[in-house]
Design an enzyme around this catalytic site. Structure first.
Site, PDB file in Angstrom:
ATOM      1  N   TYR A  42     -90.408 -18.545  20.182  1.00  0.00           N
ATOM      2  CA  TYR A  42     -91.200 -17.754  19.241  1.00  0.00           C
ATOM      3  C   TYR A  42     -90.677 -17.970  17.820  1.00  0.00           C
ATOM      4  O   TYR A  42     -89.572 -17.546  17.473  1.00  0.00           O
ATOM      5  CB  TYR A  42     -91.150 -16.273  19.590  1.00  0.00           C
ATOM      6  CG  TYR A  42     -91.627 -15.932  20.987  1.00  0.00           C
ATOM      7  CD1 TYR A  42     -92.397 -16.821  21.734  1.00  0.00           C
ATOM      8  CD2 TYR A  42     -91.311 -14.707  21.566  1.00  0.00           C
ATOM      9  CE1 TYR A  42     -92.831 -16.504  23.010  1.00  0.00           C
ATOM     10  CE2 TYR A  42     -91.740 -14.378  22.837  1.00  0.00           C
ATOM     11  CZ  TYR A  42     -92.491 -15.276  23.562  1.00  0.00           C
ATOM     12  OH  TYR A  42     -92.910 -14.958  24.828  1.00  0.00           O
ATOM     13  N   ILE A 221     -95.118  -5.699  28.329  1.00  0.00           N
ATOM     14  CA  ILE A 221     -94.527  -5.882  26.998  1.00  0.00           C
ATOM     15  C   ILE A 221     -95.615  -6.129  25.951  1.00  0.00           C
ATOM     16  O   ILE A 221     -95.700  -7.232  25.387  1.00  0.00           O
ATOM     17  CB  ILE A 221     -93.521  -7.049  27.019  1.00  0.00           C
ATOM     18  CG1 ILE A 221     -94.102  -8.260  27.770  1.00  0.00           C
ATOM     19  CG2 ILE A 221     -92.203  -6.621  27.656  1.00  0.00           C
ATOM     20  CD1 ILE A 221     -93.316  -9.539  27.596  1.00  0.00           C
ATOM     21  N   LYS A 223     -97.489  -6.499  22.483  1.00  0.00           N
ATOM     22  CA  LYS A 223     -96.974  -6.884  21.171  1.00  0.00           C
ATOM     23  C   LYS A 223     -97.909  -6.393  20.075  1.00  0.00           C
ATOM     24  O   LYS A 223     -99.140  -6.480  20.208  1.00  0.00           O
ATOM     25  CB  LYS A 223     -96.813  -8.396  21.092  1.00  0.00           C
ATOM     26  CG  LYS A 223     -96.383  -8.921  19.710  1.00  0.00           C
ATOM     27  CD  LYS A 223     -97.546  -9.493  18.930  1.00  0.00           C
ATOM     28  CE  LYS A 223     -97.092 -10.039  17.561  1.00  0.00           C
ATOM     29  NZ  LYS A 223     -98.234 -10.603  16.790  1.00  0.00           N
ATOM     30  N   SER A 224     -97.348  -5.862  18.997  1.00  0.00           N
ATOM     31  CA  SER A 224     -98.138  -5.505  17.829  1.00  0.00           C
ATOM     32  C   SER A 224     -97.239  -5.510  16.599  1.00  0.00           C
ATOM     33  O   SER A 224     -96.057  -5.188  16.692  1.00  0.00           O
ATOM     34  CB  SER A 224     -98.779  -4.117  17.988  1.00  0.00           C
ATOM     35  OG  SER A 224     -99.494  -3.779  16.805  1.00  0.00           O
ATOM     36  N   ARG A 229    -100.666   0.657  16.046  1.00  0.00           N
ATOM     37  CA  ARG A 229    -100.852   0.123  17.397  1.00  0.00           C
ATOM     38  C   ARG A 229     -99.613   0.323  18.249  1.00  0.00           C
ATOM     39  O   ARG A 229     -99.710   0.600  19.450  1.00  0.00           O
ATOM     40  CB  ARG A 229    -101.210  -1.359  17.330  1.00  0.00           C
ATOM     41  CG  ARG A 229    -102.511  -1.657  16.617  1.00  0.00           C
ATOM     42  CD  ARG A 229    -103.690  -0.964  17.268  1.00  0.00           C
ATOM     43  NE  ARG A 229    -104.926  -1.294  16.589  1.00  0.00           N
ATOM     44  CZ  ARG A 229    -106.052  -0.603  16.729  1.00  0.00           C
ATOM     45  NH1 ARG A 229    -106.087   0.453  17.518  1.00  0.00           N
ATOM     46  NH2 ARG A 229    -107.147  -0.959  16.076  1.00  0.00           N
ATOM     47  N   ASN A 233     -99.858   2.273  21.706  1.00  0.00           N
ATOM     48  CA  ASN A 233     -99.434   1.682  22.974  1.00  0.00           C
ATOM     49  C   ASN A 233     -98.400   2.552  23.681  1.00  0.00           C
ATOM     50  O   ASN A 233     -98.433   2.701  24.913  1.00  0.00           O
ATOM     51  CB  ASN A 233     -98.868   0.285  22.737  1.00  0.00           C
ATOM     52  CG  ASN A 233     -99.917  -0.709  22.294  1.00  0.00           C
ATOM     53  OD1 ASN A 233    -101.111  -0.472  22.414  1.00  0.00           O
ATOM     54  ND2 ASN A 233     -99.472  -1.834  21.758  1.00  0.00           N
TER      55      ASN A 233
END
Length: 265
Positions: A42, A221, A223-224, A229, A233
């Site tokens: 990543y 998991i 992602k944001s 968000r 979540n």
């Protein structure tokens, strides 16, 4: 292993977004997310650096998951990659270290390196990612004690793992870590999910995440890079799914047949 964590896929790829990504991670950890998932892939290590900044100075750091590139997954390469990840995050141990996907290096060689890292205290546990049933059977046949996790794409609109992968993992007590639990955002726009979310008294995203969390042996998991968000979540943990809602979700997003499972993987 915690049931819900913060994903970091595609973080660290843009200098313009870095501040927002770091802020979202810090905010999520303040809310109480107990786990962060990342990988050397990543942002070519930049996401791990952001994770390191987010957890620096915390009295109690979260459960950390990271991954080694397949092209680094030789015995020596795995150990070296882990050392680099530890340095980027500023930590002494990764809680769960995964082979990102199966590549050219023999599994036995990679797993031997994982065992060496665990013996040295550099990782606490190890696992894999993007392995199908045949891959998992190969891994289990090596008798290296693989119990950490298999991280795969799994959500209401991508239920392929239920056909043969998830039953095998449950039988072997290996948790499935679901990435893209909102199908990269596409799932929350589905009219059927919106309708059922109203009935459940939550948002579509919360309903989709609550469904994943309700599956035995599954963690996730999302992602944001948005505080809004990330908070939304996290609220999925409070959603209670009735048998009626679960049945309606199955009708709207049915489990796969053999052919469908192959198409959805």
């Amino acid at each position: 292993m915690p049931a819900l964590g913060l994903g970091t896929w595609r973080m660290g790829e843009s200098a313009r977004r870095r501040a927002d990504e770091l802020d979202a991670l810090k905010f999520g950890l303040e809310l109480g997310y107990p786990m962060v998932d990342t990988a050397e892939m990543y942002g070519e290590g930049s996401a791990e650096e952001i994770v390191g900044e987010a957890i620096a100075g915390l009295a109690r750091r979260p459960y950390i998951v990271s991954k080694v590139y397949p092209h680094n997954a030789t015995h020596a390469g795995t150990i070296a990659a882990c050392e680099r990840s530890l340095k980027r995050m500023g930590i002494e141990r990764i809680d769960l270290y995964l082979l990102h996907w199966r590549g050219g290096a023999p599994l036995e060689e990679t797993f031997d390196a994982f065992l060496r890292l665990r013996e040295a205290g550099k990782i606490a546990d190890f696992g894999v990612s993007n392995f199908d049933r045949a891959d998992m059977e190969d891994a289990a046949g090596l008798d290296h004690g693989l119990t950490g996790s298999n991280q795969v794409l799994y959500c209401l609109s991508r239920r392929g793992p239920e056909f043969d992968l998830l039953p095998l993992m449950r039988k072997r007590s290996i948790p499935l870590m679901a990435y893209s639990p909102l199908d990269q955002g596409g799932l929350v726009a589905k009219p059927a999910l919106k309708k059922l979310a109203v009935e459940a008294g939550c948002t579509p995203a919360q309903l989709a995440l609550a469904w994943v969390l309700a599956q035995p042996g599954v963690v996730t998991i999302p992602k944001s890079s948005s505080r809004k968000r990330v908070k939304e979540n996290f609220g999925a943990l409070e959603v209670k799914l009735s048998p009626a809602i679960l049945s309606e979700l199955d009708r709207a997003f049915p489990p796969p047949t053999d052919r469908q499972a192959l198409e959805m993987l």
